[in-house]
Design an enzyme around this catalytic site. Sequence first.
Site, PDB file in Angstrom:
ATOM      1  N   ASP A   1       0.940  -1.304   0.104  1.00 32.65           N
ATOM      2  CA  ASP A   1       0.009  -0.045   0.046  1.00 32.65           C
ATOM      3  C   ASP A   1       1.129   1.216   0.125  1.00 32.65           C
ATOM      4  O   ASP A   1       2.170   1.177   0.285  1.00 32.65           O
ATOM      5  CB  ASP A   1      -0.851   0.161   1.073  1.00 32.65           C
ATOM      6  CG  ASP A   1      -0.227  -0.129   2.747  1.00 32.65           C
ATOM      7  OD1 ASP A   1       0.827  -0.863   2.477  1.00 32.65           O
ATOM      8  OD2 ASP A   1      -0.560   0.763   3.538  1.00 32.65           O
TER       9      ASP A   1
ATOM     10  N   GLU B   1       0.180  -1.098   5.670  1.00 37.10           N
ATOM     11  CA  GLU B   1       1.114  -0.751   6.782  1.00 37.10           C
ATOM     12  C   GLU B   1       1.043   0.733   6.711  1.00 37.10           C
ATOM     13  O   GLU B   1       1.335   1.162   8.113  1.00 37.10           O
ATOM     14  CB  GLU B   1       2.788  -1.139   5.881  1.00 37.10           C
ATOM     15  CG  GLU B   1       3.629  -0.855   6.872  1.00 37.10           C
ATOM     16  CD  GLU B   1       4.379   0.785   6.805  1.00 37.10           C
ATOM     17  OE1 GLU B   1       5.201   0.817   7.579  1.00 37.10           O
ATOM     18  OE2 GLU B   1       3.840   1.339   5.900  1.00 37.10           O
TER      19      GLU B   1
END
Length: 382
Positions: A82, A142
Amino acid sequence: MKEDVFAYIDDHKAQMMDLWQDLVNQDSPASYREGVDLVAKRVFKELEEAGASTRWDEEGKALIAEIPGDSRAPVLLLGHMDTVFPVGEAARRPFTVEGSRVTGPGALDMKGGVAVMLSALKALHSAGFSGRPLKVILVSDEEIAHNGSKATVMLQREARGCAACFNCETGYEDNSLVIGRKGGVVFKAAVHGIAAHAGNNPRQGRSAIWEMAKKIDDIQNMTDWDKGITFNVGTIKGGTVSNAIPDYCEVEGDIRFQDPDISPFVKEELFKVLNHTYMEGMKTELLLYHEGMLPMKMTEENRKLFEFVKKTGEENGIPVSEGKLVGGGSDSGYVVYAGVPTVCAMGVKGRFNHTRDEYALKDSLFERAKLLGAVILKMNEV
């Protein structure tokens, strides 16, 4: 075998750049499941070509892959798919190469690091690597500190028992690597006061902004530089008009610390400040207290592993300068907490993470893929 690994990387630079481009040009903020799934699909394909068996861990929202080997403890490779950028950013700022620099959303943090990892694994597979098993964990949330998933539990479970971990997070232009990171907490608090007209009846009012201002001073003063603890109130809002005593004020803040064991103390100290009342009739409430990334403790095992990486770099003409502590968090903290020696920031080198000025150095893709490949080969000898 090392020569074969390096030759593979030299011969596949165009393909490595194409992979990097494809990853960057796919929007993947953690909230955009469709985009993350498309990145994961591409990563699955690359891992299978590297000889890995792959699975999706839904609780941890993570891709896990394993390359089988002998009975020794595996080497773990870690990263995330991400980015912090919203949907549409890739169309506005697509992957671009200008001279030595690569730009685009997440080119540095950390689509480039994912490309390093996958390229090193494919090079090892092409060279016929066998022996010590390898494991890969790539999470999908994350950047939001796994808010909404059980990735932190999964990371510790999957990492436990590994011989070492190399996190392909953002690298630094000074050729340093990371062996320690601060952890963090995000909090939001509000003061409720009593509204009144500033001219007609100011004594009947209780200013929420004034009360909060005193608390902000107390919060900031809890910073302890010697212990590596920092408190920062980053935003504030309150009031309606200048001639009214404000009955509401809200702040958001950030707390950073180096030692995971100090987390309860930090929370207790913040609560003491918020619970103290300067003016009668005021009420303070904690709206949010989110413990983000666990600190990556600077262990002796991390230092030894860094020296191992540095020596490997020296043997192959790849610069590695120092192992350092940084303020930004990563998933390395959970792996170290699980007892696994870890070196972080093994990804492409660059600057300005999380901003539109973010860039990565193009040639560091090839350099770091060689370093990671060489380190894994040397780990296979011990």
